[in-house]
Design a protein around this motif. Structure first.
Motif, mmCIF file in Angstrom:
data_model
loop_
_atom_site.group_PDB
_atom_site.id
_atom_site.type_symbol
_atom_site.label_atom_id
_atom_site.label_comp_id
_atom_site.label_asym_id
_atom_site.label_seq_id
_atom_site.Cartn_x
_atom_site.Cartn_y
_atom_site.Cartn_z
ATOM 1 N N ARG A 6 0.707 -1.327 -0.026
ATOM 2 C CA ARG A 6 -0.294 -0.248 0.094
ATOM 3 C C ARG A 6 0.328 0.990 0.125
ATOM 4 N NH1 ARG A 6 -3.939 -0.241 4.278
ATOM 5 N NH2 ARG A 6 -4.596 1.711 3.498
ATOM 6 N N LEU A 7 1.608 1.206 0.826
ATOM 7 C CA LEU A 7 2.840 2.279 0.596
ATOM 8 C C LEU A 7 3.690 2.103 -0.293
ATOM 9 C CD1 LEU A 7 4.154 4.376 1.792
ATOM 10 C CD2 LEU A 7 5.757 3.089 2.752
ATOM 11 N N ARG A 8 4.308 1.430 -0.880
ATOM 12 C CA ARG A 8 4.641 1.862 -1.938
ATOM 13 C C ARG A 8 3.564 2.412 -3.699
ATOM 14 N NH1 ARG A 8 6.849 -2.781 -1.192
ATOM 15 N NH2 ARG A 8 9.115 -3.065 -1.032
ATOM 16 N N ASP A 9 2.130 1.691 -3.374
ATOM 17 C CA ASP A 9 1.536 1.954 -4.732
ATOM 18 C C ASP A 9 1.137 3.832 -4.551
ATOM 19 O OD1 ASP A 9 -1.365 1.593 -6.326
ATOM 20 O OD2 ASP A 9 -2.324 2.349 -4.720
ATOM 21 N N ALA A 10 0.660 4.067 -2.936
ATOM 22 C CA ALA A 10 0.433 5.680 -2.823
ATOM 23 C C ALA A 10 1.547 6.968 -2.819
ATOM 24 C CB ALA A 10 0.254 5.635 -1.091
ATOM 25 N N LEU A 11 3.007 5.765 -2.341
ATOM 26 C CA LEU A 11 4.085 7.029 -3.006
ATOM 27 C C LEU A 11 4.448 7.091 -4.499
ATOM 28 C CD1 LEU A 11 7.026 5.154 -0.635
ATOM 29 C CD2 LEU A 11 6.085 7.694 -0.235
ATOM 30 N N GLN A 12 4.488 6.144 -5.578
ATOM 31 C CA GLN A 12 3.904 6.043 -6.939
ATOM 32 C C GLN A 12 2.981 6.614 -7.206
ATOM 33 O OE1 GLN A 12 6.532 4.035 -8.015
ATOM 34 N NE2 GLN A 12 6.422 5.579 -9.736
ATOM 35 N N ALA A 13 1.678 6.418 -6.446
ATOM 36 C CA ALA A 13 1.547 7.314 -7.419
ATOM 37 C C ALA A 13 1.000 8.976 -7.105
ATOM 38 C CB ALA A 13 -0.471 7.153 -6.913
ATOM 39 N N LEU B 28 7.108 14.281 -2.274
ATOM 40 C CA LEU B 28 7.108 12.952 -1.254
ATOM 41 C C LEU B 28 7.008 12.964 -0.321
ATOM 42 C CD1 LEU B 28 7.929 9.345 -3.158
ATOM 43 C CD2 LEU B 28 5.639 10.415 -2.882
ATOM 44 N N LEU B 102 -5.606 12.329 -5.554
ATOM 45 C CA LEU B 102 -5.141 10.974 -5.181
ATOM 46 C C LEU B 102 -6.798 9.990 -4.729
ATOM 47 C CD1 LEU B 102 -1.991 11.034 -2.810
ATOM 48 C CD2 LEU B 102 -1.960 10.077 -5.201
ATOM 49 N N ARG B 106 -5.239 6.527 -1.551
ATOM 50 C CA ARG B 106 -3.558 6.303 -0.817
ATOM 51 C C ARG B 106 -3.565 8.035 0.126
ATOM 52 N NH1 ARG B 106 -3.255 5.780 -7.531
ATOM 53 N NH2 ARG B 106 -3.134 3.785 -7.784
ATOM 54 N N VAL B 109 -2.651 6.919 3.218
ATOM 55 C CA VAL B 109 -0.913 5.878 3.671
ATOM 56 C C VAL B 109 -0.120 7.622 3.583
ATOM 57 C CG1 VAL B 109 0.499 5.000 2.134
ATOM 58 C CG2 VAL B 109 -1.692 4.392 2.644
ATOM 59 N N MET B 110 -0.341 8.019 2.276
ATOM 60 C CA MET B 110 0.558 9.676 2.125
ATOM 61 C C MET B 110 0.159 11.069 3.860
ATOM 62 S SD MET B 110 2.038 9.189 0.383
ATOM 63 C CE MET B 110 3.140 10.622 -0.037
ATOM 64 N N PHE B 128 11.246 2.609 -0.407
ATOM 65 C CA PHE B 128 9.694 1.816 -1.172
ATOM 66 C C PHE B 128 8.993 2.783 -1.802
ATOM 67 C CE2 PHE B 128 9.567 -0.235 3.191
ATOM 68 C CZ PHE B 128 9.337 -0.927 3.006
ATOM 69 N N TYR B 129 10.099 4.013 -2.461
ATOM 70 C CA TYR B 129 9.162 4.753 -3.488
ATOM 71 C C TYR B 129 11.472 4.344 -4.101
ATOM 72 C CZ TYR B 129 9.648 7.863 -7.041
ATOM 73 O OH TYR B 129 9.881 8.753 -8.597
#
Lengths: 402, 169
Positions: A6-13, B28, B102, B106, B109-110, B128-129
């Protein structure tokens, strides 16, 4: 979906919200300001502030009353006023002048030549350094008379006016050097004259010397007399407030010149007219022959007096009445100015004027601040002592002031 | 070992190739694109004024990442004081105002990420990014690799707590 996914997805988006097609050129290198430029700005600012400050102070000084300015700022007066004599082959050929010179350089700014037969004597200046008084005599006039002239000088140093003071000529001859004094605020003028009548000089009770005080505000005048052995007064100087007049009284011994004395005295300006000088003044110090006062000058506060003396070596037959002293024989060597208490004659201070000649400090005057002395040898800074800073054009000076 | 001054041409190439990635990394951490661009541009300006000395030119990207990370820290420190008096010129990506950008999941999460301590947040973004290794994260953050691992573990646990979840679910 795990939290990592979920973290990867949110960061990427979120990261993808940044458009990769947007043109973002490499920022150009900023020209670095040189160190000189960096320093010029503060230096320029400081210089600007200083210029404004100096301009302001200069403008303020220009607008101030000159008399107040001189009293507040201990700087030398700009001009020196002198009466001078240009010697000819005989006394009748001598010509007298008034001169205005720059005190900084001695440069002659203006000169007034006396008409033939006239003599200039004592000089006394006001603290504004633009006005002075001078005694003048017509040699052929009988009986002898002395006129006191008020002379005005422009800011450029040019003589722009000369007129006799109210009351007209006075009987007698002026004492010349030091025979005239004026208070800095132009309220009281004092002058010393001697009787010019040969007949009266032989009488024991004759009033041979007089000191007159002219009130310049009311144009009234009173005189103090000196009879008996008194044989002249000179070295006149005022305390700045006009409360006391200081002078040197010469006392002649009847039989022998070696018994003569000179007395440094002060008299209150409130003493009524007609009073005797000796009985109504306070004796500060006495010097006996062969010593004489070369100079005596009250400080502006009136609490002390600067004096210098020198010892005359009497010539051959000095015990005989009428013998002539020879001042040149004691005219060289270090000179000491003594500051004496006006109250009791105590020596308060000694100022050595190295390498000056004793005769060079004749005719000295103080400026209004009391910090500088004008002598015939030049200008003396009383804080630093000697030697005197020489000034051009002082040969032939009869009296001077600034 | 000798170190050489990085040439301007190398900086230009690196900028052209990685500017978007660097801006995205900065977004980010700081939350908005305008600020992120400013941070990256400022880093390149400074490097032009005073080019870095590196013993290996391959380390230039790591150096720039560390510089951008440091720029983000400084920006957040300044912003902390500034936002007490003024509104941000662009709402952070995790805020309710940026809903159009978003999805809710998402943004949650952010938002949780933004509430983590600074060091944990940086570690998670780099891992993770950018998918950096422990060594690369340690170089970028200026901390030991062992500290990276423990920071990462605590960061994930804290993120889960913020999101009301358990790690591994």
């Amino acid at each position: 979906m795990s939290i990592e996914d979920r973290l990867r997805d949110a960061l990427q988006a979120t990261a993808n919200t940044v458009d990769d097609q947007t043109h973002r050129p490499l920022p150009e290198r900023r020209p670095r300001p040189s160190m000189l430029r960096l320093r010029l700005v503060p230096l320029g600012a400081v210089a600007g502030v200083l210029i404004i400050l100096v301009s302001f102070l200069t403008a303020q000084r220009l607008w101030d009353d000159p008399a107040e300015r001189l009293q507040r700022t201990p700087v030398m007066p700009k001009f020196i006023f002198a009466s001078t004599v240009d010697g000819g082959d005989t006394p009748n050929d001598s010509s007298y002048s008034l001169e205005v010179r720059e005190s900084a350089t001695g440069r002659l700014v203006d000169r007034y030549k006396a008409p033939k037969g006239f003599e200039f004597g004592g000089v006394a200046a006001l603290s504004d350094n633009r006005t002075f008084y001078v005694t003048s005599e017509l040699k052929s006039q009988k009986p002898c008379r002395t006129t006191i002239q008020r002379v005005r000088v422009s800011d450029a140093g040019k003589i722009i006016g000369m007129e006799p003071i109210a009351g007209g000529p006075v009987a007698g001859v002026g004492s010349g050097n030091g025979g005239l004094a004026v208070t800095p605020n132009d309220t009281k003028l004092a002058y010393a004259v001697q009787d010019c009548s040969a007949e009266r000089r032989d009488e024991a009770s004759a009033e041979r010397t007089r000191i007159a005080v002219v009130d310049l505000v009311t144009n009234t005048q009173r005189e103090w007399h000196d009879s008996g052995q008194g044989d002249g007064a000179n070295q006149l100087s005022w305390a700045a407030d006009g409360g006391h007049l200081f002078f040197v009284r010469r006392v002649e011994h009847k039989d022998s010149i070696s018994e003569d004395t000179e007395e440094l005295r002060r008299i209150k300006s409130s003493v009524p007219g007609g009073a005797q000088l000796a009985g109504n003044s306070k004796l500060i110090q006495t010097v006996k022959s062969p010593s004489i006062y070369v100079s005596a000058l009250a400080r502006p506060d009136g609490l002390s007096v600067f004096t210098s003396t020198m010892e005359l070596q009497l010539g051959v037959g000095s015990e005989e009445p009428g013998s002539v002293p020879d001042p040149s024989r004691d005219s060289q060597g270090p000179v000491e100015l003594l500051e004496l208490s006006a109250q009791d004659g105590r020596v308060l201070r000694q100022i050595r004027l190295a390498s000056a000649s004793r005769l060079e400090i004749a005719a000295f005057k103080s400026d209004a601040s009391g910090l500088y002395l004008l002598t015939s040898g030049g200008i003396v800074d009383l804080h630093k002592g000697g030697p005197a800073r020489p000034l051009k054009g002082l040969d032939g000076v009869v009296d001077m002031d600034w | 070992m000798t170190s050489d001054v990085v040439a301007t041409s190398d900086l230009t190439s690196l900028y052209q190739e990685h500017q978007v990635g660097l801006i995205r990394m900065a977004v980010l951490l700081v939350g908005d694109e305008a600020t992120a661009e400013d941070v990256v541009q400022d880093v390149f300006l400074r490097m032009q004024d005073k080019p870095p000395r590196l013993d290996d030119e391959k380390k230039l990207l790591a150096y720039v990442r560390a510089a951008v990370l440091n720029g983000c820290r400084m920006t957040l420190r300044r912003r902390k004081r500034m936002w007490q008096r003024t509104e941000p010129h662009q709402p952070p990506v995790w805020s309710a105002e940026s809903a159009a950008i978003l999805s809710e999941d998402r943004r949650e999460v952010m938002r949780a990420l933004s509430r983590l301590p600074r060091r944990q947040r940086e570690a998670l973004v780099l891992r993770f990014y950018l998918e950096l290794s422990d060594d690369e994260v340690s170089q970028a953050m200026g901390i030991r690799p062992g500290t990276v691992r423990s920071t990462m573990t605590r960061a994930l646990a804290a993120l889960a707590r913020e999101m009301g979840e358990e790690v591994g679910t």
